[in-house]
Design an enzyme around this catalytic site. Structure first.
Site, PDB file in Angstrom:
ATOM      1  N   ARG A  27      -0.525  34.556  14.856  1.00 35.88           N
ATOM      2  CA  ARG A  27      -1.047  35.854  14.411  1.00 35.88           C
ATOM      3  C   ARG A  27      -2.154  36.333  15.343  1.00 35.88           C
ATOM      4  O   ARG A  27      -1.983  37.261  16.122  1.00 35.88           O
ATOM      5  CB  ARG A  27      -1.557  35.747  12.966  1.00 35.88           C
ATOM      6  N   ASP A  28      -3.288  35.673  15.339  1.00 35.36           N
ATOM      7  CA  ASP A  28      -4.422  36.092  16.151  1.00 35.36           C
ATOM      8  C   ASP A  28      -4.111  35.951  17.629  1.00 35.36           C
ATOM      9  O   ASP A  28      -4.572  36.744  18.452  1.00 35.36           O
ATOM     10  CB  ASP A  28      -5.640  35.239  15.774  1.00 35.36           C
ATOM     11  N   CYS A 253      -9.343  39.702  20.928  1.00 34.83           N
ATOM     12  CA  CYS A 253      -9.512  40.678  19.848  1.00 34.83           C
ATOM     13  C   CYS A 253      -9.265  42.055  20.422  1.00 34.83           C
ATOM     14  O   CYS A 253      -9.964  42.469  21.339  1.00 34.83           O
ATOM     15  CB  CYS A 253     -10.917  40.585  19.246  1.00 34.83           C
TER      16      CYS A 253
END
Length: 317
Positions: A27-28, A253
């Site tokens: 996911r990340d 991010c």
């Protein structure tokens, strides 16, 4: 190193006997890729991670495809992996609509994502910190009512690219709000990787003093300044037993451009094995999995342990 390519085990006093790794690579890790990874490749990645012994694997995110197009296939991916035996598959949800989508597919381990700073809350959620927390409160309540387990991510716990160092009381305030609304555990994010061990210990102590027990806390370090393992060690000394990591060191991010990769799961496992701390993870299988995914992504793995060991692995990559 031992003859079988594993670290020599020399336990250190005062550390946990076992650590649960919360694997975030699927996911990340993949949400920050420039190219979209095919759904079947993602599913195979999750399956291989499970075969390596990871029992908590964050599968995907039910965010609007406009914001994270790399995870737009959540509805297609989750049914391909949800029946993995003995594996928890948390999913990230941003709001009520995301929760609806997750619950409809049978997901019962839910994560929400808040910020300790106003600047990042605006960049990531287009809300103030308080507005974001207010948005998550009914999501957490409904997930709990459905029998779910809820993790509260908190980003920018140590530093913010716009605001600089983040005072511990500011982080504690957001953490206690998440716990008060019903979150089962917290994940403290060093989103841009600026934390140092003393800062980690100070924040954990402040959270304990505010009534947040250590066994409800996980840590999520990025390795921008090479501090992720040192910060993890400080957290272990404090009694933390849940550590987030990303296979192969994938990720960053999308809303904080100074954020580099997550702590690599292989680097974490190497350290924990050397300390005699049980994780249940087969390091050789994990290295092979990350080498396989690096090949699918078309670039070498950022993980130092993967680079050091993958050429020794006799398995087909």
């Amino acid at each position: 190193m031992t003859a079988d390519g594993l670290p020599m085990t020399v336990p250190a006093p005062g550390l946990p006997a076992r650590v649960r790794i919360h694997e975030v690579g699927a996911r990340d890790g993949l949400q920050n890729e420039k190219a979209t990874v095919p759904t079947e490749v993602k599913a195979e990645f999750v399956r291989r991670l499970a075969e390596a012994g990871l029992t908590t694997i964050e599968a995907t995110s039910f965010v609007h495809p406009k914001w994270v197009p790399q995870l737009a296939d959540a509805e297609q991916l989750y049914p391909l992996v949800r029946d993995l035996e003995g594996v928890e598959l948390p999913v990230l949800v941003p709001n009520d609509r995301g929760l609806d989508r997750a619950l409809a597919l049978g997901a019962r381990r839910i994560a929400v994502f808040a910020s300790a700073t106003e600047s990042f809350a605006r960049a990531n959620l287009n809300r103030t910190v308080d507005e974001a927390l207010a948005m998550f409160a009914p999501v957490v309540s409904r997930a709990k009512a459905e029998g779910g387990h809820v993790r509260g991510y908190l980003s920018m716990c140590f530093g913010d690219p716009w605001e600089g160092p983040v005072p511990a009381p500011q982080v504690v305030r957001a953490c206690t709000a998440l716990m008060d609304m019903g979150c089962d555990e917290l994940s403290l994010g060093d989103t841009i990787g600026v934390a140092t061990p003393g800062q980690v210990t100070a924040l954990l102590t402040a959270l304990n003093e505010a009534g947040v027990a250590t066994d409800r806390i996980g840590v999520h370090f990025h390795d921008t300044y090479g501090q992720a393992l040192a910060n993890t060690y400080a957290a272990l000394q404090h009694g933390v037993t849940t550590v987030d990591a990303s296979a192969g060191g994938l990720g960053g991010c999308p809303y904080a451009k100074s954020a580099t990769g997550n702590l690599a799961t292989e680097d974490l496992v190497w350290m924990l094995q050397g300390l005699g701390i049980d994780t249940g993870v087969d390091l050789g299988r994990l290295v092979a999995t990350s080498a396989w995914m690096a090949d699918r992504l078309g670039r070498p793995s950022p993980s130092r342990t993967v680079r050091a060991l993958s050429h020794k692995d006799p398995q087909e990559q």
